[in-house]
Motif scaffolding. Structure first.
Motif, short mmCIF file in Angstrom:
data_model
loop_
_atom_site.label_atom_id
_atom_site.label_comp_id
_atom_site.label_asym_id
_atom_site.label_seq_id
_atom_site.Cartn_x
_atom_site.Cartn_y
_atom_site.Cartn_z
N HIS A 264 0.82 -1.22 0.00
CA HIS A 264 0.00 0.00 0.00
C HIS A 264 0.85 1.27 0.00
CE1 HIS A 264 -3.50 -2.51 0.63
NE2 HIS A 264 -2.94 -3.07 1.70
N SER A 265 2.13 1.15 -0.31
CA SER A 265 3.00 2.32 -0.35
C SER A 265 2.70 3.15 -1.59
CB SER A 265 4.46 1.90 -0.34
OG SER A 265 4.75 1.15 -1.52
N VAL A 266 3.21 4.38 -1.58
CA VAL A 266 2.99 5.28 -2.72
C VAL A 266 3.60 4.70 -3.99
CG1 VAL A 266 3.59 7.54 -3.66
CG2 VAL A 266 2.78 7.34 -1.30
N VAL A 267 4.82 4.13 -3.88
CA VAL A 267 5.47 3.57 -5.06
C VAL A 267 4.68 2.38 -5.60
CG1 VAL A 267 7.55 2.39 -5.87
CG2 VAL A 267 7.76 4.37 -4.37
N ALA A 268 4.19 1.52 -4.70
CA ALA A 268 3.39 0.38 -5.15
C ALA A 268 2.12 0.85 -5.84
CB ALA A 268 3.05 -0.51 -3.96
N ARG A 269 1.46 1.85 -5.26
CA ARG A 269 0.24 2.39 -5.88
C ARG A 269 0.56 2.98 -7.24
NH1 ARG A 269 -3.00 7.73 -3.59
NH2 ARG A 269 -3.90 8.34 -5.61
N CYS A 270 1.66 3.68 -7.33
CA CYS A 270 2.05 4.32 -8.59
C CYS A 270 2.28 3.26 -9.67
CB CYS A 270 3.31 5.15 -8.36
SG CYS A 270 4.16 5.69 -9.84
N MET A 271 2.98 2.17 -9.31
CA MET A 271 3.34 1.17 -10.32
C MET A 271 2.17 0.28 -10.70
SD MET A 271 7.16 0.14 -8.99
CE MET A 271 7.41 -0.97 -10.36
N THR A 272 1.28 0.01 -9.76
CA THR A 272 0.14 -0.85 -10.08
C THR A 272 -0.92 -0.12 -10.89
OG1 THR A 272 -0.82 -0.31 -7.92
CG2 THR A 272 0.47 -2.33 -8.08
N THR A 273 -1.10 1.18 -10.65
CA THR A 273 -2.10 1.94 -11.40
C THR A 273 -1.53 2.56 -12.66
OG1 THR A 273 -1.63 3.98 -10.15
CG2 THR A 273 -3.32 2.48 -9.27
N GLY A 274 -0.19 2.69 -12.72
CA GLY A 274 0.42 3.35 -13.87
C GLY A 274 0.23 4.84 -13.88
N ARG A 275 -0.17 5.45 -12.72
CA ARG A 275 -0.41 6.89 -12.65
C ARG A 275 0.51 7.51 -11.60
NH1 ARG A 275 -6.65 8.06 -11.93
NH2 ARG A 275 -5.76 10.17 -11.95
N SER A 276 0.87 8.76 -11.85
CA SER A 276 1.76 9.47 -10.93
C SER A 276 1.04 9.80 -9.63
CB SER A 276 2.26 10.77 -11.58
OG SER A 276 2.90 10.50 -12.81
N VAL A 277 1.83 9.95 -8.57
CA VAL A 277 1.31 10.32 -7.26
C VAL A 277 2.08 11.54 -6.77
CG1 VAL A 277 0.95 9.60 -4.87
CG2 VAL A 277 0.69 7.94 -6.73
#
Length: 809
Positions: A325-338
């Motif tokens: 649930h980290s920011v990097v994991a969210r970024c890579m799984t969704t393909g969108r910037s955070v």
């Protein structure tokens, strides 16, 4: 300096009669000069002047018709002086009779009403200073910038009021314009008092002169061009990224370029994390696997900070794990910037570089930014995490963070971060693909090169090979050492045109062909002729069914040399390849003086073989052009340098080879380089015995006795039975099917070699004899009783040989 009342004085009106005597005095005159009407009416107007001009009132100065505005110095009642602008207008009565003049007097540093309104209401920051940089006038916009009212700063020196701005380019330029009178324009980064954010100001400074050209004041205007300035800075960073990212085909280098480009102009800390598979040139994990959850493990490919970072990993490719649930994991799984901000941006948009920027939340994409209060504890004002996407695959993530500047990120900054990441992702993926191909080609090439050079009694050998740098691709250089009959050895070195898998595959085919032709024991020139024909047919052989031409060029060079330790003679031929270098036992180096033949693949041109006699202990150096030729050095000079290095003493042949490779190759190579060194040995004459055989079958028994006697001398009596039988069969065949002269030779080397030569060109061959056949079993016996046999041809006939394994003492 005048009092506030005088500074605010309105325009004074003075009536002057035709004789230059004051006949009327307005209330403005009292406010301006302190004189009452009783004190001035009836007095000559020149009494008000400090330095009366040559033309006094009553003459052309204030008399006659209208006079232009004139700068004069007036006498104040308290003894001080007032610089004023005087304008006279003729006053006439009936019949155009002159009644005198109406003279208006206004302070030099006082503005008219319309100019005053324009000055005050200007959206630009306006200011006027005297030559000593005392504040005379500032407008409301300027007061907001410096956080002072006009009453607070009027009459104060700029440097004394704002000592923190001492040495700032803007302050220095004000002084320069006051001193030189030359206008100036500049852009300065200025942080307004009371604000935490820097603004970019476009400023013009110019001198204010009187009618005589004397600098009486300095004026300036400033325009807050933060939006335009920072947009231009973003374009400059993008331009730098275009030139600076992707200069090499190396994944780590490209990641470092991405980390270094935006620091410090855009971010203070940049981290680039990639999948370990990407670093190895392999395909990254599928998007579904990334989104499946679990800890994401990446490798820290690059990290760059505007200042030393104690938390920076010790080396490249250090593993970094991110929770699901980290920011990097969210970024890579969704393909969108955070985007993460340390504090909520203000609605007015002044929380970043100034008003008018994309700071309002309405400008952000949906779902951004995230307000992360923990950033402040880490010393960060904001962070942007962008996935590295290329050709639909997620390669990793890049983080842009600000910590040494107060400005948080804006929506425009997000666009820039994504542009940088997009450019870098394509470059990283290109480098990954090249790494994969380069590794494949290098693996193929190394598998085709000899893994270990064979030991041979005729020579001592050492080799060196280095592929080209990462940007050039693997080439088609190769070398080989091939044992031949008669204790001889063949030395081969070649170079296929081009780089990559195609060159490596072509090299493998040529090396295999050379070994096959060497087994036939062809002379060097004939071998190259057959090899040339093979290269000519390579394009036809590699053309696919679709009819498309294969990728890469065709053509190659090759040098083939055969050394005979019995005669100490080296026969060689070159197909467009550099000729070898020879270093004699006394250290004297000489190149082989000959003309190389055409490269392989030209066709229709002959190859010439030459022979060189080598003293025992001579050093023979075969090499490819990548070792001696580069952008800074021509091939001829490189060969001379290599010869000089090889002439130096060394502990061993391997050490000499390593020294030569290091001395000759630059750090950034653009071509493969191969070096094959051979130290010649000579076979002891006592280990060779040869006899002429008369073409008479009665000589067969004599030949057996000669062989038996020699084997006894050598202490090889246990081989006598087989050797006598083999010699009997070979000599009988030479007498029966060959032509004189017939010669028998025994060579004691690592094996016992028996050779029978005759003048016939016919080639013997094995055949299966039937039960009642009287002949046809000779060569079959030779093949069964020895460990190898064969035929080699020469200009004078052929030689049939066979070899037996012997126990060396």
């Amino acid at each position: 300096m005048e009092t506030s009342g005088v500074q605010d004085a309105p325009t004074a009106v003075v009536m002057v009669d035709p004789d230059g005597v004051v006949s009327g005095w307005s209330e403005g005159g009292l406010l301006l000069l302190g004189w009452t009407a009783e004190e001035t009416v009836g007095r000559p107007v020149t009494d008000l002047l400090v330095d009366p001009p040559p033309a006094l009132p009553g003459s052309d100065t204030l008399g006659g018709g209208d006079a232009p505005s004139t700068l004069v110095t007036l006498r104040h009642r308290d003894g001080s002086t007032v610089d004023a602008v005087v304008t006279a207008h003729a006053l006439r009565g009936a019949a155009d009779r002159a009644l005198g003049r109406v003279v208006t007097v206004q302070r030099w540093d006082r503005r008219p009403v319309i100019a005053d309104r324009a000055f005050e209401q200007s959206p630009f920051a306006l200011g006027v200073y005297d030559p000593d940089l005392r504040f005379l006038w500032v407008n409301t916009a300027a007061c907001r910038v410096i956080a002072h009212t006009e009453e607070q700063i009027r009459g104060e020196k700029y440097r004394e009021l704002f000592p923190e701005l001492q040495g700032v380019p803007y302050t220095d330029k004000l002084s320069e314009v006051a001193r030189t009178g030359v206008p100036a324009r500049l852009i300065t980064i200025f942080k307004p008092l009371g604000s935490a954010y820097a603004n970019a100001w476009a400023t013009s400074i110019w001198p204010v002169r009187d009618a005589e050209g004397t600098v009486r004041a300095v004026a300036n205007w400033g325009f807050d061009m933060s939006a335009e300035y920072w947009a231009r800075q973003r374009l400059l960073i993008l331009n730098e990224a275009t030139r600076g990212i992707g200069r090499t085909l190396d994944v780590i280098s490209t990641a470092r370029e991405l980390a270094e480009t935006p620091v410090p102009g855009f971010a203070d800390l940049v981290t680039v994390d990639l999948f370990a598979e990407v670093l190895r040139g392999e395909e990254p994990p599928a998007s579904a696997a990334v989104a499946a959850g679990g800890t994401i493990t990446l490798a820290r490919a690059a990290q760059h900070s505007a200042k030393e970072d104690p938390d920076e990993p010790p080396g490249p490719a250090a593993p970094v794990g991110y929770a699901p649930h980290s920011v990097v994991a969210r970024c890579m799984t969704t393909g969108r910037s955070v985007v993460q901000l340390a504090a909520e941006p203000s609605q007015g948009g002044e929380w970043a570089f100034g008003p008018g920027l994309a700071a309002d939340p309405a400008h952000w994409p949906p779902g951004t930014p995230l307000i992360d209060r923990s950033l402040a504890a880490r010393g960060l004002t904001g962070k942007i995490t962008v996935p590295l996407l290329a050709r639909g695959a997620v390669l990793g993530a890049v983080g842009f963070a600000r910590r040494d500047r107060p400005e948080a990120f804006t929506a425009d900054d997000l666009i820039l971060a994504e542009e940088l990441a997009a450019k870098a992702a394509v470059a990283i993926d290109n480098a990954r693909r090249y790494t994969r191909e380069h590794t494949l080609a290098l693996t193929l090439q190394r598998s085709l090169l000899p893994q270990r050079l064979p030991e041979h009694g005729a020579i001592e050998v050492a080799s060196g090979y280095l592929p080209a740098g990462a940007g050039a691709g693997v080439g088609g250089d190769w070398f080989d050492v091939i044992a031949l009959s008669g204790a001889r050895v063949a030395l081969v070195v070649g170079d296929v045109v081009g780089h990559g898998v195609h060159a490596s595959a072509s090299m493998g085919r040529l090396r295999t062909a050379v070994r096959t032709l060497a087994d036939v024991d062809l002379p060097p020139d004939e071998l190259l002729t057959h090899l040339d024909d093979l290269v000519l047919h390579l394009p036809d052989d590699t053309r696919p069914d679709g009819g498309h031409e294969p990728t890469g060029e065709t053509g190659a060079t090759c040098l083939y040399a055969v050394y005979d330790p019995v005669s100490r003679c080296c026969a060689l031929a070159s197909a467009g390849h550099p000729l070898p270098l020879i270093v004699s036992p006394d250290g004297t180096g000489t190149p082989v003086e000959a003309q190389p033949g055409p490269p392989l693949g030209v066709g229709g041109l002959p190859f010439e073989a030459i022979e060189v006699e080598l003293p025992e202990g001579s050093l023979l150096a075969l090499y490819t052009d990548g070792l001696v030729e580069n952008r800074e050095r021509a091939a001829g000079q490189g060969a001379a340098d290599l010869l000089r290095v090889l002439s130096e003493p060394a502990e061993s042949l391997e050490a000499l080879c390593d020294t030569a490779m290091k001395a000759m190759l630059p750090d950034h190579r653009t071509d493969d380089a191969a070096l094959l060194l051979a130290r010649t040995r000579a076979l002891d004459p006592d280990h060779v015995a040869d006899w002429d055989i008369e073409p008479d079958f009665a000589q067969v028994a004599h030949a057996r006795r000669l062989v038996a006697d020699r084997l006894a001398v050598w202490g090889l009596e246990e081989t006598a039975f087989v050797t006598e039988l083999v010699v009997s069969e070979l000599v009988t065949n030479a007498i029966k099917y060959g032509r004189p002269p017939i010669r028998l030779r025994l060579i004691r080397n690592t094996s016992l070699i028996c050779e029978v030569s005759d003048g016939s060109d016919t080639s013997p061959h094995l055949r299966r004899a039937r039960t009642f056949d009287e002949g046809g079993r000779g060569l079959m016996l030779v093949a069964q009783l020895t460990q190898g046999w064969g035929t080699r041809h020469s200009t004078n006939g052929k030689t049939i040989w066979c070899a037996q394994t012997i126990e060396l003492p």
